[in-house]
Motif scaffolding. Structure first.
Motif, PDB file in Angstrom:
ATOM      1  N   ASN A 148     -55.988 -15.368-108.238  1.00 44.72           N
ATOM      2  CA  ASN A 148     -54.851 -16.044-107.615  1.00 44.72           C
ATOM      3  C   ASN A 148     -54.043 -15.079-106.757  1.00 44.72           C
ATOM      4  N   VAL A 149     -53.802 -13.878-107.253  1.00 42.78           N
ATOM      5  CA  VAL A 149     -53.052 -12.867-106.506  1.00 42.78           C
ATOM      6  C   VAL A 149     -53.830 -12.460-105.251  1.00 42.78           C
ATOM      7  N   ILE A 150     -55.108 -12.195-105.407  1.00 44.98           N
ATOM      8  CA  ILE A 150     -55.936 -11.762-104.269  1.00 44.98           C
ATOM      9  C   ILE A 150     -56.059 -12.876-103.236  1.00 44.98           C
ATOM     10  N   LEU A 151     -56.328 -14.104-103.679  1.00 48.60           N
ATOM     11  CA  LEU A 151     -56.515 -15.215-102.740  1.00 48.60           C
ATOM     12  C   LEU A 151     -55.211 -15.611-102.047  1.00 48.60           C
ATOM     13  N   SER A 152     -54.082 -15.374-102.670  1.00 46.50           N
ATOM     14  CA  SER A 152     -52.805 -15.614-102.011  1.00 46.50           C
ATOM     15  C   SER A 152     -52.657 -14.684-100.804  1.00 46.50           C
ATOM     16  N   LEU A 153     -52.944 -13.407-100.999  1.00 44.81           N
ATOM     17  CA  LEU A 153     -52.911 -12.445 -99.891  1.00 44.81           C
ATOM     18  C   LEU A 153     -53.959 -12.814 -98.845  1.00 44.81           C
TER      19      LEU A 153
ATOM     20  N   ARG B  35     -52.827 -15.640 -96.591  1.00 40.23           N
ATOM     21  CA  ARG B  35     -51.824 -15.214 -95.602  1.00 40.23           C
ATOM     22  C   ARG B  35     -52.465 -14.419 -94.471  1.00 40.23           C
ATOM     23  N   MET B  36     -53.446 -13.595 -94.795  1.00 42.59           N
ATOM     24  CA  MET B  36     -54.119 -12.804 -93.758  1.00 42.59           C
ATOM     25  C   MET B  36     -55.005 -13.690 -92.869  1.00 42.59           C
ATOM     26  N   VAL B  37     -55.608 -14.705 -93.434  1.00 39.58           N
ATOM     27  CA  VAL B  37     -56.387 -15.660 -92.631  1.00 39.58           C
ATOM     28  C   VAL B  37     -55.452 -16.402 -91.678  1.00 39.58           C
ATOM     29  N   ALA B  38     -54.305 -16.836 -92.191  1.00 35.24           N
ATOM     30  CA  ALA B  38     -53.332 -17.547 -91.351  1.00 35.24           C
ATOM     31  C   ALA B  38     -52.831 -16.666 -90.208  1.00 35.24           C
ATOM     32  N   ALA B  39     -52.766 -15.359 -90.448  1.00 31.65           N
ATOM     33  CA  ALA B  39     -52.332 -14.420 -89.409  1.00 31.65           C
ATOM     34  C   ALA B  39     -53.475 -14.062 -88.455  1.00 31.65           C
ATOM     35  N   GLY B  40     -54.693 -14.549 -88.742  1.00 33.49           N
ATOM     36  CA  GLY B  40     -55.840 -14.292 -87.876  1.00 33.49           C
ATOM     37  C   GLY B  40     -56.486 -12.935 -88.084  1.00 33.49           C
ATOM     38  N   GLU B  41     -56.155 -12.255 -89.183  1.00 34.52           N
ATOM     39  CA  GLU B  41     -56.683 -10.913 -89.434  1.00 34.52           C
ATOM     40  C   GLU B  41     -58.015 -10.929 -90.181  1.00 34.52           C
ATOM     41  N   TRP B  42     -58.165 -11.832 -91.123  1.00 27.97           N
ATOM     42  CA  TRP B  42     -59.370 -11.897 -91.943  1.00 27.97           C
ATOM     43  C   TRP B  42     -60.028 -13.251 -91.761  1.00 27.97           C
ATOM     44  N   ARG B  43     -61.363 -13.287 -91.933  1.00 27.79           N
ATOM     45  CA  ARG B  43     -62.070 -14.551 -91.745  1.00 27.79           C
ATOM     46  C   ARG B  43     -63.041 -14.923 -92.857  1.00 27.79           C
TER      47      ARG B  43
ATOM     48  N   VAL C 154     -50.975  -2.480-106.054  1.00 27.44           N
ATOM     49  CA  VAL C 154     -52.091  -1.921-105.292  1.00 27.44           C
ATOM     50  C   VAL C 154     -52.294  -2.700-103.989  1.00 27.44           C
ATOM     51  N   LEU C 155     -52.134  -4.026-104.021  1.00 31.36           N
ATOM     52  CA  LEU C 155     -52.353  -4.853-102.832  1.00 31.36           C
ATOM     53  C   LEU C 155     -51.245  -4.707-101.786  1.00 31.36           C
ATOM     54  N   ARG C 156     -50.132  -4.115-102.153  1.00 29.73           N
ATOM     55  CA  ARG C 156     -49.048  -3.932-101.181  1.00 29.73           C
ATOM     56  C   ARG C 156     -49.480  -3.111 -99.978  1.00 29.73           C
ATOM     57  N   VAL C 157     -50.460  -2.230-100.171  1.00 29.20           N
ATOM     58  CA  VAL C 157     -50.965  -1.441 -99.047  1.00 29.20           C
ATOM     59  C   VAL C 157     -51.550  -2.359 -97.964  1.00 29.20           C
ATOM     60  N   LEU C 158     -52.089  -3.506 -98.354  1.00 29.83           N
ATOM     61  CA  LEU C 158     -52.639  -4.467 -97.391  1.00 29.83           C
ATOM     62  C   LEU C 158     -51.558  -5.398 -96.854  1.00 29.83           C
ATOM     63  N   GLU C 159     -50.537  -5.687 -97.646  1.00 31.75           N
ATOM     64  CA  GLU C 159     -49.448  -6.554 -97.189  1.00 31.75           C
ATOM     65  C   GLU C 159     -48.662  -5.905 -96.060  1.00 31.75           C
ATOM     66  N   ARG C 160     -48.581  -4.579 -96.058  1.00 30.94           N
ATOM     67  CA  ARG C 160     -47.910  -3.890 -94.953  1.00 30.94           C
ATOM     68  C   ARG C 160     -48.614  -4.175 -93.636  1.00 30.94           C
TER      69      ARG C 160
END
Length: 114
Positions: A26-31, A34-42, A101-107
């Motif tokens: 749940n934590v990983i898929l939430s991030l 958000r990254m998919v919505a920003a167009g960064e990950w696919r 640990v995932l905060r490094v990717l949220e930045r």
């Protein structure tokens, strides 16, 4: 109680496999969302092996992963069981708390939206 079922004739028995639990996913898929919505990950892939569970993130399906989020329970007492690795294999962050640990990717998400 482990509900993993390996593919027939492949891999280790379910009780010998490291996997992400529902709350971790749940934590990983939430991030990820958000990254998919920003167009960064696919795309993403999940691997559950004997010593490590890996969530790999891709910009495009046929590429090497941009990031790997790993869970290694044997490192729980040392560096922490969670780690984020970059495309070059370098550890970006390690620790015992997945959200930290995932905060490094949220930045990177904050920079992408600006």
């Amino acid at each position: 109680m482990n509900s993993l079922t390996p593919f027939p004739g492949r891999g280790a028995p379910p009780d010998e496999v490291v996997a992400f639990q529902r709350n971790e996913l749940n934590v990983i898929l939430s991030l990820y969302g958000r990254m998919v919505a920003a167009g960064e990950w696919r795309d993403y892939g999940i691997s559950s092996l004997r010593e490590v569970a890996v969530f790999s993130v891709f910009r495009r399906t046929a590429e090497t992963p941009l990031y790997r989020i790993e869970k290694r329970p044997k490192l729980r007492g040392r560096q922490g069981q969670y780690a984020v690795f970059g495309m070059d294999g370098q550890a970006l962050k390690r620790g015992s708390d997945l959200r930290t640990v995932l905060r490094v990717l949220e930045r990177k998400l904050i920079r992408a939206v600006e």
